[in-house]
Scaffold this motif. Structure first.
Motif, PDB file in Angstrom:
ATOM      1  N   ASN A 110       0.819  -1.216   0.000  1.00  0.00           N
ATOM      2  CA  ASN A 110       0.000   0.000   0.000  1.00  0.00           C
ATOM      3  C   ASN A 110       0.852   1.266   0.000  1.00  0.00           C
ATOM      4  N   GLY A 111       1.933   1.230  -0.786  1.00  0.00           N
ATOM      5  CA  GLY A 111       2.793   2.406  -0.933  1.00  0.00           C
ATOM      6  C   GLY A 111       3.733   2.670   0.230  1.00  0.00           C
ATOM      7  N   ARG A 112       3.803   1.758   1.182  1.00  0.00           N
ATOM      8  CA  ARG A 112       4.669   1.938   2.351  1.00  0.00           C
ATOM      9  C   ARG A 112       5.698   0.826   2.428  1.00  0.00           C
ATOM     10  N   LEU A 113       6.921   1.195   2.813  1.00  0.00           N
ATOM     11  CA  LEU A 113       7.968   0.201   3.029  1.00  0.00           C
ATOM     12  C   LEU A 113       7.723  -0.475   4.372  1.00  0.00           C
ATOM     13  N   GLU A 114       7.604  -1.790   4.359  1.00  0.00           N
ATOM     14  CA  GLU A 114       7.386  -2.584   5.564  1.00  0.00           C
ATOM     15  C   GLU A 114       8.567  -3.531   5.744  1.00  0.00           C
ATOM     16  N   ILE A 115       8.780  -3.957   6.990  1.00  0.00           N
ATOM     17  CA  ILE A 115       9.903  -4.842   7.291  1.00  0.00           C
ATOM     18  C   ILE A 115       9.432  -5.981   8.185  1.00  0.00           C
ATOM     19  N   ILE A 116       9.775  -7.194   7.780  1.00  0.00           N
ATOM     20  CA  ILE A 116       9.613  -8.349   8.654  1.00  0.00           C
ATOM     21  C   ILE A 116      10.979  -8.577   9.282  1.00  0.00           C
ATOM     22  N   HIS A 117      11.066  -8.419  10.596  1.00  0.00           N
ATOM     23  CA  HIS A 117      12.321  -8.650  11.319  1.00  0.00           C
ATOM     24  C   HIS A 117      12.096  -9.889  12.166  1.00  0.00           C
TER      25      HIS A 117
END
Length: 136
Positions: A110-117
């Motif tokens: 949705n246009g946002r940088l997300e991170i799975i840590h």
């Protein structure tokens, strides 16, 4: 399926060709030698939407249901995968029975940088590496 940017590079950011990297695991899971190699191949499977491999590489006692697998496939195809960073590996070598890998997986949703840590645990089941769970 391949990455949009380069049709030959492996999605796991190993700087290797897909056919010489995660394709080996995707076609022959018994050829995976380390926990990190399995983790990288699972990331590539997420990028490629290869839910069958994600199921095969998951420990049998914790494998997602068919419904969860369908939802996972839909989600993996709805995001744009950016990159993988391996942060730390403990044990998980060829002769080990268990190991852990800490990583960050970056994706756009949705246009946002997300991170799975995640700090993942791996073990051998039926003679090959599988994903067990995430350490909390």
């Amino acid at each position: 399926m391949r990455l949009k940017n380069d049709p030959l590079n492996c999605p796991c950011d190993s700087q290797r060709l897909y056919k010489n990297c995660c394709a080996i695991a995707h076609h022959h899971i018994n050829d995976v030698n380390t926990a990190q190699q399995l983790m990288r191949s699972r990331y590539s499977a997420f990028v490629m939407g290869d839910i069958d491999y994600l199921q095969r590489s998951h420990h049998s006692s914790k494998r997602p249901s068919k419904k969860e697998a369908r939802e996972m496939k839909q989600w993996t195809q709805s995001v744009e995968w950016v990159k993988l960073e391996v942060l730390q590996t403990s044990h998980g070598l060829k002769d080990d029975l268990t190991g852990t890998v800490a990583f960050k997986a970056f994706y756009m949703e949705n246009g946002r940088l997300e991170i799975i840590h995640e700090h993942s645990r791996f073990c051998k089941e039926n003679g090959h590496w599988v994903y067990l769970d995430a350490l909390v």
